[in-house]
Design a protein around this motif. Sequence first.
Motif, PDB file in Angstrom:
ATOM      1  N   TYR A 176       1.418  -1.184   0.163  1.00  0.00           N
ATOM      2  CA  TYR A 176      -0.358  -0.459  -0.139  1.00  0.00           C
ATOM      3  C   TYR A 176       1.219   0.982   0.325  1.00  0.00           C
ATOM      4  O   TYR A 176       0.910   2.215  -0.694  1.00  0.00           O
ATOM      5  CB  TYR A 176      -0.583   0.032   0.968  1.00  0.00           C
ATOM      6  CG  TYR A 176      -1.454   1.111   1.032  1.00  0.00           C
ATOM      7  CD1 TYR A 176      -3.086   2.199  -0.027  1.00  0.00           C
ATOM      8  CD2 TYR A 176      -2.006   1.881   2.696  1.00  0.00           C
ATOM      9  CE1 TYR A 176      -3.621   2.625   0.172  1.00  0.00           C
ATOM     10  CE2 TYR A 176      -2.757   2.863   2.788  1.00  0.00           C
ATOM     11  CZ  TYR A 176      -3.111   3.148   0.960  1.00  0.00           C
ATOM     12  OH  TYR A 176      -4.480   4.032   1.834  1.00  0.00           O
ATOM     13  N   ARG A 180       0.373   4.011  -2.662  1.00  0.00           N
ATOM     14  CA  ARG A 180       0.358   5.783  -2.331  1.00  0.00           C
ATOM     15  C   ARG A 180       1.293   6.351  -3.144  1.00  0.00           C
ATOM     16  O   ARG A 180       1.060   8.148  -3.028  1.00  0.00           O
ATOM     17  CB  ARG A 180       0.423   5.676  -0.568  1.00  0.00           C
ATOM     18  CG  ARG A 180      -0.813   4.732  -0.724  1.00  0.00           C
ATOM     19  CD  ARG A 180      -2.727   5.704  -0.326  1.00  0.00           C
ATOM     20  NE  ARG A 180      -2.393   6.903   0.292  1.00  0.00           N
ATOM     21  CZ  ARG A 180      -2.788   7.857   0.037  1.00  0.00           C
ATOM     22  NH1 ARG A 180      -3.558   7.611  -1.109  1.00  0.00           N
ATOM     23  NH2 ARG A 180      -2.794   8.699   1.363  1.00  0.00           N
ATOM     24  N   LEU A 273       4.367   8.228   3.972  1.00  0.00           N
ATOM     25  CA  LEU A 273       4.215   8.429   6.177  1.00  0.00           C
ATOM     26  C   LEU A 273       4.018   6.408   6.030  1.00  0.00           C
ATOM     27  O   LEU A 273       2.655   6.250   5.963  1.00  0.00           O
ATOM     28  CB  LEU A 273       4.036   9.063   6.214  1.00  0.00           C
ATOM     29  CG  LEU A 273       4.920  10.302   6.575  1.00  0.00           C
ATOM     30  CD1 LEU A 273       4.001  10.873   7.447  1.00  0.00           C
ATOM     31  CD2 LEU A 273       5.932  10.469   6.553  1.00  0.00           C
ATOM     32  N   LEU A 274       5.053   5.370   5.851  1.00  0.00           N
ATOM     33  CA  LEU A 274       4.371   4.600   5.875  1.00  0.00           C
ATOM     34  C   LEU A 274       4.261   3.548   6.949  1.00  0.00           C
ATOM     35  O   LEU A 274       3.460   3.394   8.193  1.00  0.00           O
ATOM     36  CB  LEU A 274       5.230   3.228   4.996  1.00  0.00           C
ATOM     37  CG  LEU A 274       4.814   2.168   5.041  1.00  0.00           C
ATOM     38  CD1 LEU A 274       3.418   2.077   4.389  1.00  0.00           C
ATOM     39  CD2 LEU A 274       5.516   0.862   4.189  1.00  0.00           C
ATOM     40  N   GLY A 275       5.610   3.911   8.071  1.00  0.00           N
ATOM     41  CA  GLY A 275       5.906   3.451   9.899  1.00  0.00           C
ATOM     42  C   GLY A 275       5.224   4.701  10.299  1.00  0.00           C
ATOM     43  O   GLY A 275       5.099   5.478   9.801  1.00  0.00           O
ATOM     44  N   SER A 276       4.294   3.742  11.338  1.00  0.00           N
ATOM     45  CA  SER A 276       3.308   4.500  12.630  1.00  0.00           C
ATOM     46  C   SER A 276       4.356   5.288  12.822  1.00  0.00           C
ATOM     47  O   SER A 276       4.907   4.882  13.915  1.00  0.00           O
ATOM     48  CB  SER A 276       2.559   4.320  12.976  1.00  0.00           C
ATOM     49  OG  SER A 276       1.465   2.954  12.166  1.00  0.00           O
ATOM     50  N   PRO A 277       4.293   7.232  12.276  1.00  0.00           N
ATOM     51  CA  PRO A 277       5.160   8.025  13.782  1.00  0.00           C
ATOM     52  C   PRO A 277       4.397   7.903  15.250  1.00  0.00           C
ATOM     53  O   PRO A 277       3.496   7.521  15.424  1.00  0.00           O
ATOM     54  CB  PRO A 277       4.669   9.623  13.060  1.00  0.00           C
ATOM     55  CG  PRO A 277       4.383   9.327  11.775  1.00  0.00           C
ATOM     56  CD  PRO A 277       3.627   7.833  12.068  1.00  0.00           C
ATOM     57  N   VAL A 297       2.944  12.155   2.299  1.00  0.00           N
ATOM     58  CA  VAL A 297       1.143  11.557   2.088  1.00  0.00           C
ATOM     59  C   VAL A 297       1.569  10.540   2.757  1.00  0.00           C
ATOM     60  O   VAL A 297       2.466   9.557   3.175  1.00  0.00           O
ATOM     61  CB  VAL A 297       1.242  10.319   0.748  1.00  0.00           C
ATOM     62  CG1 VAL A 297       1.042   9.385  -0.073  1.00  0.00           C
ATOM     63  CG2 VAL A 297       1.459  10.932  -0.621  1.00  0.00           C
ATOM     64  N   GLY A 298       0.001  10.335   3.175  1.00  0.00           N
ATOM     65  CA  GLY A 298      -0.201   8.845   4.788  1.00  0.00           C
ATOM     66  C   GLY A 298      -0.667   7.455   3.997  1.00  0.00           C
ATOM     67  O   GLY A 298      -1.267   7.517   3.598  1.00  0.00           O
ATOM     68  N   ALA A 299      -0.056   6.622   4.730  1.00  0.00           N
ATOM     69  CA  ALA A 299      -0.389   5.716   4.342  1.00  0.00           C
ATOM     70  C   ALA A 299      -0.309   4.309   5.432  1.00  0.00           C
ATOM     71  O   ALA A 299      -0.474   2.914   5.128  1.00  0.00           O
ATOM     72  CB  ALA A 299       0.610   5.507   3.410  1.00  0.00           C
ATOM     73  N   HIS A 300      -1.076   4.972   6.055  1.00  0.00           N
ATOM     74  CA  HIS A 300      -1.407   3.946   7.697  1.00  0.00           C
ATOM     75  C   HIS A 300      -2.598   3.300   6.926  1.00  0.00           C
ATOM     76  O   HIS A 300      -3.522   3.374   5.938  1.00  0.00           O
ATOM     77  CB  HIS A 300      -2.675   4.630   8.293  1.00  0.00           C
ATOM     78  CG  HIS A 300      -1.941   4.082   9.694  1.00  0.00           C
ATOM     79  ND1 HIS A 300      -3.556   2.739   9.497  1.00  0.00           N
ATOM     80  CD2 HIS A 300      -1.515   3.354  10.503  1.00  0.00           C
ATOM     81  CE1 HIS A 300      -3.354   1.941  10.519  1.00  0.00           C
ATOM     82  NE2 HIS A 300      -2.625   2.607  12.020  1.00  0.00           N
TER      83      HIS A 300
ATOM     84  N   TYR B  87       1.036  10.806  13.124  1.00  0.00           N
ATOM     85  CA  TYR B  87       0.145   9.958  13.146  1.00  0.00           C
ATOM     86  C   TYR B  87      -1.512  10.689  12.430  1.00  0.00           C
ATOM     87  O   TYR B  87      -1.579   9.757  11.899  1.00  0.00           O
ATOM     88  CB  TYR B  87       1.065   9.035  14.089  1.00  0.00           C
ATOM     89  CG  TYR B  87      -0.347   7.529  14.497  1.00  0.00           C
ATOM     90  CD1 TYR B  87       0.256   6.599  14.164  1.00  0.00           C
ATOM     91  CD2 TYR B  87      -1.100   8.554  15.213  1.00  0.00           C
ATOM     92  CE1 TYR B  87      -0.330   5.699  13.643  1.00  0.00           C
ATOM     93  CE2 TYR B  87      -2.231   6.534  15.066  1.00  0.00           C
ATOM     94  CZ  TYR B  87      -1.284   5.892  14.744  1.00  0.00           C
ATOM     95  OH  TYR B  87      -2.314   4.632  14.788  1.00  0.00           O
ATOM     96  N   LEU B  90      -2.133  13.207   9.633  1.00  0.00           N
ATOM     97  CA  LEU B  90      -1.545  12.584   8.072  1.00  0.00           C
ATOM     98  C   LEU B  90      -1.496  11.462   7.851  1.00  0.00           C
ATOM     99  O   LEU B  90      -2.752  10.943   7.450  1.00  0.00           O
ATOM    100  CB  LEU B  90      -0.675  13.679   7.895  1.00  0.00           C
ATOM    101  CG  LEU B  90      -0.082  13.023   6.237  1.00  0.00           C
ATOM    102  CD1 LEU B  90      -1.098  14.628   6.002  1.00  0.00           C
ATOM    103  CD2 LEU B  90       1.522  12.970   6.343  1.00  0.00           C
ATOM    104  N   HIS B  91      -1.338  10.371   8.571  1.00  0.00           N
ATOM    105  CA  HIS B  91      -0.754   9.187   8.722  1.00  0.00           C
ATOM    106  C   HIS B  91      -1.828   8.556   8.950  1.00  0.00           C
ATOM    107  O   HIS B  91      -2.339   7.521   7.502  1.00  0.00           O
ATOM    108  CB  HIS B  91       0.286   8.394   9.398  1.00  0.00           C
ATOM    109  CG  HIS B  91       0.951   7.279   9.350  1.00  0.00           C
ATOM    110  ND1 HIS B  91       1.182   6.491   8.339  1.00  0.00           N
ATOM    111  CD2 HIS B  91       0.761   5.823  10.298  1.00  0.00           C
ATOM    112  CE1 HIS B  91       1.796   5.272   8.431  1.00  0.00           C
ATOM    113  NE2 HIS B  91       1.289   4.541   9.499  1.00  0.00           N
ATOM    114  N   GLY B  94      -5.001   8.726   6.337  1.00  0.00           N
ATOM    115  CA  GLY B  94      -4.370   8.959   4.247  1.00  0.00           C
ATOM    116  C   GLY B  94      -4.349  10.044   3.763  1.00  0.00           C
ATOM    117  O   GLY B  94      -5.027  10.140   3.297  1.00  0.00           O
ATOM    118  N   LEU B  95      -4.275  11.028   4.537  1.00  0.00           N
ATOM    119  CA  LEU B  95      -4.266  12.108   4.195  1.00  0.00           C
ATOM    120  C   LEU B  95      -2.391  13.090   3.119  1.00  0.00           C
ATOM    121  O   LEU B  95      -1.658  11.693   2.993  1.00  0.00           O
ATOM    122  CB  LEU B  95      -4.518  13.800   5.269  1.00  0.00           C
ATOM    123  CG  LEU B  95      -5.685  13.251   5.783  1.00  0.00           C
ATOM    124  CD1 LEU B  95      -5.405  14.247   6.665  1.00  0.00           C
ATOM    125  CD2 LEU B  95      -6.791  12.636   5.271  1.00  0.00           C
TER     126      LEU B  95
END
Lengths: 750, 105
Positions: A176, A180, A273-277, A297-300, B87, B90-91, B94-95
């Motif tokens: 994902y 993304r 941003l793949l790893g959750s901060p 880009v947030g990619a949770h 987190y 944004l994260h 999915g923004l």
Amino acid sequence: MTGGAKRLAGRAVDAALTRGGYSGPGLTLARRSVRDWARVRLGPQLLRGSVAGLAVAIPRPGRAELIPIEVPLAGSGEVTVEVLASAISPGTERAQWLRLPNAQPLLPFRPGYSGAGRVIAVGDDVAGLSPGELVAVPRLPHSSVATFPAAWAASVPEGVALEQAALVYLAIISGYGVRRGDVSPGDAVCVLGGGPIGALALRLAREAGAARLIGVGRSTRHEAAAALAGAEFRLVGAGLTDVAADVVIDATGDPEAVGAAVSAVRDGGTVVLLGSPRGVSSAVPVREVQERRLRLVGAHVSALATEAKRADGDPFGALAHAFLAAVGDGRLPVADLVGESIDPREVGLMYRQLAEGTLTAAHLDWRRLPQDARQRRRPTLRGPLLPNGPSSVGPPVRAPLDVSRSPLRFAVVGCGDIGFTNARAVARAQNADLVLVQDAVPALAHAAVAAHGGQVVASLGEALDPQRVDAVLLSVPHDLHAPLIAQAADAGLHIVVEKPLASDLPSARAAVAATDRAGVTLSVCFPYRYEAAPTAARALLTQGALGAFRGAALVFHAEKPPSYWQGGFSGRATSDWRLSRERAGGGVMIMNLTHHIDLLRYLSGCEVIEVSAAARQEPGRQVEDEIAVSVRFEGGAVGTLLGSASTRGVPQSRFELWGDLGTLQLEPEARLYSERALPGLVTGRWNALPLDLVDERTEYLERFAAAVLRRQAPDVTAIDGLAVQAVVDAVYRSMDSGRPALVESVQASA
Amino acid sequence: MSAAAAVAAIGPAPVLVDVVGSGRLGSEIRRLLGARLWATTSSEPPDAVIETTGETAAAVLALERVAPLGIVVLAGPSGATGSLDLYTDLHVRGLVLVGVPFEDE
């Protein structure tokens, strides 16, 4: 069921569980288990039956355990799977274990990410899956069985190992992130983070057509994983401004890594941003993002769930199938990412190693559990399977005694308090004969013979007659131990001496030297070793149940009445030798705690090297009534010993020993807790140790006699006696001087 | 220049866009958006937000207001760095945060 009936039933369940010893998080888990059971058994799924297994649970911070679960067999649109491997997501599960920011699930909590296993049941309307088929399943808690929507399951291609297939959810997450980032053929892609998510992102970016790949990790151990993706590798902090990647994927989970990610991307590029901060990013380079026209880009993976709700297709399934197909045809190597195979019973240990950083990749291998523990069908109505109460370790198994040889003939010298008991033990021993009995007070000897047999002799010389006996058991005042041992040795007799070996270390050494010269066997009577619980504990400890020894705590309570000081507990022999430091060597330390010191050495396998003692004695007595000792063991473990001869009411004593993997308690309860998966133990729970009544003195004497008859060393040697004596002398040196004492120094000066 | 770039950053998809800031840049962006401008009376959150004030707090607010999987365009005169909970902001939703250089028109 009406609301009122439900409340009544709930109260009844709570009352029953509380009576059963459940409380706190354990009660919550137990209540949930009952509720699940009720749902399965009392609902419309009754006809379907259920399957029982085990699952990982985190009931409170820092604790993980296996709990019994019972899940309904697959209903409409569902599939039931026997899970054979479940993947660990190191970043997320470590964060959950440490309860880092953004990773604090409500407790109790069932962790887990992803697994693979064998289908055991499918719902009536499920097409394309059948029992026996191997499937990979994302979003699966760590459990040995699970029922879930059939759409989640993806068939495992032939030739793909199950632990590799179990990575499916990690691959979905990574895939994902790549998606993304809109990675296109020919792109340069940089991935920050060398864990499984980062490694998978690199490999999936290559699958997406990336022409240049750069992996960035904290340690060179991630270099090989990057190389498998065809990526160049850089260490964190090496500077990334020259990378100028089209897409940078941050898989670190470090909230401050965004700065490095921005530095590695080209103008107009994308940072995913793949790893959750795990926290707030204090310095997001906002101006740089603007001036360089970047996209963050947030990619949770929860965003993928949002996508799934909006789209007609199944984006999870698409990513899962793509991953499994790539692994199946060899395009996507993942064998290096499955990590260590962990026995699920050792999950607590695994989480700790994950937290400490000593484990970076792993999977739970449910195949390491016995089949009947990981999956049992329950087709008929029966009671709920509650979380385990204390289990029980079986009684110790001892080697059968060889009684074919002639018995060892004993003389018993001293028939006062403990001497009378010792005479009985000799009489009961299958491989020993009580032949001669002697005491300075003839009436005591006659009483012992009347009770236990043998023949009274008047003098010590007669008792030590090598023509009539092979061994002597000495139960006399401490100051007589050494001279009588020497006399018996000179007579050629093997010797058992009631503890302690002597009244002090120099006397003990002289006694041992005499037996060495005579070539006879000397043993000190430390029978606690032979009680059922220590015997079982020792067997488990030698298999590593406690891990590395870290500490011990011991409290001994007794209330010795005034008459004790004139005649012992029984009052059979009148003498005040116990009041005299010179004659007894000391008070509660040498009289009682010698047993415990021996037991500590026996169980831990470690010697005491340093002590610091403080004591209290009653006016008119030369020996201590209360003593407190801090001890240091070789290897660094520490402990405390507290002994009292005058505790009113005599509260229960304590004996606890612990290591980095478990804890042993012999008193007030005999039980053992271990994070190791060992036969006969329930990992991560307190296991009751056997409390079978054992005649430990008889056991000790039988084993001594057997050793002598076979010309072997006894279990408890003179060396053991000297080691305990050295600790006792060190304690008294510290007590007298008010300063810590090294056992080695005491040995050197004795 | 900034206004056109900010609108272009959202892409051609038919999304409803909110604009933060009442200055000249914000007004120009609203004009360019036309029918794509999100109505404040809408019960649905905007698909995209263009932030023109340059305030970090306003950017955080924009991230909170935009719909999941939405886009936030930073088009105002921003500071060098900002503190963001990436987190939450944004994260997890999915923004997409897009930067557009600010030019005083």
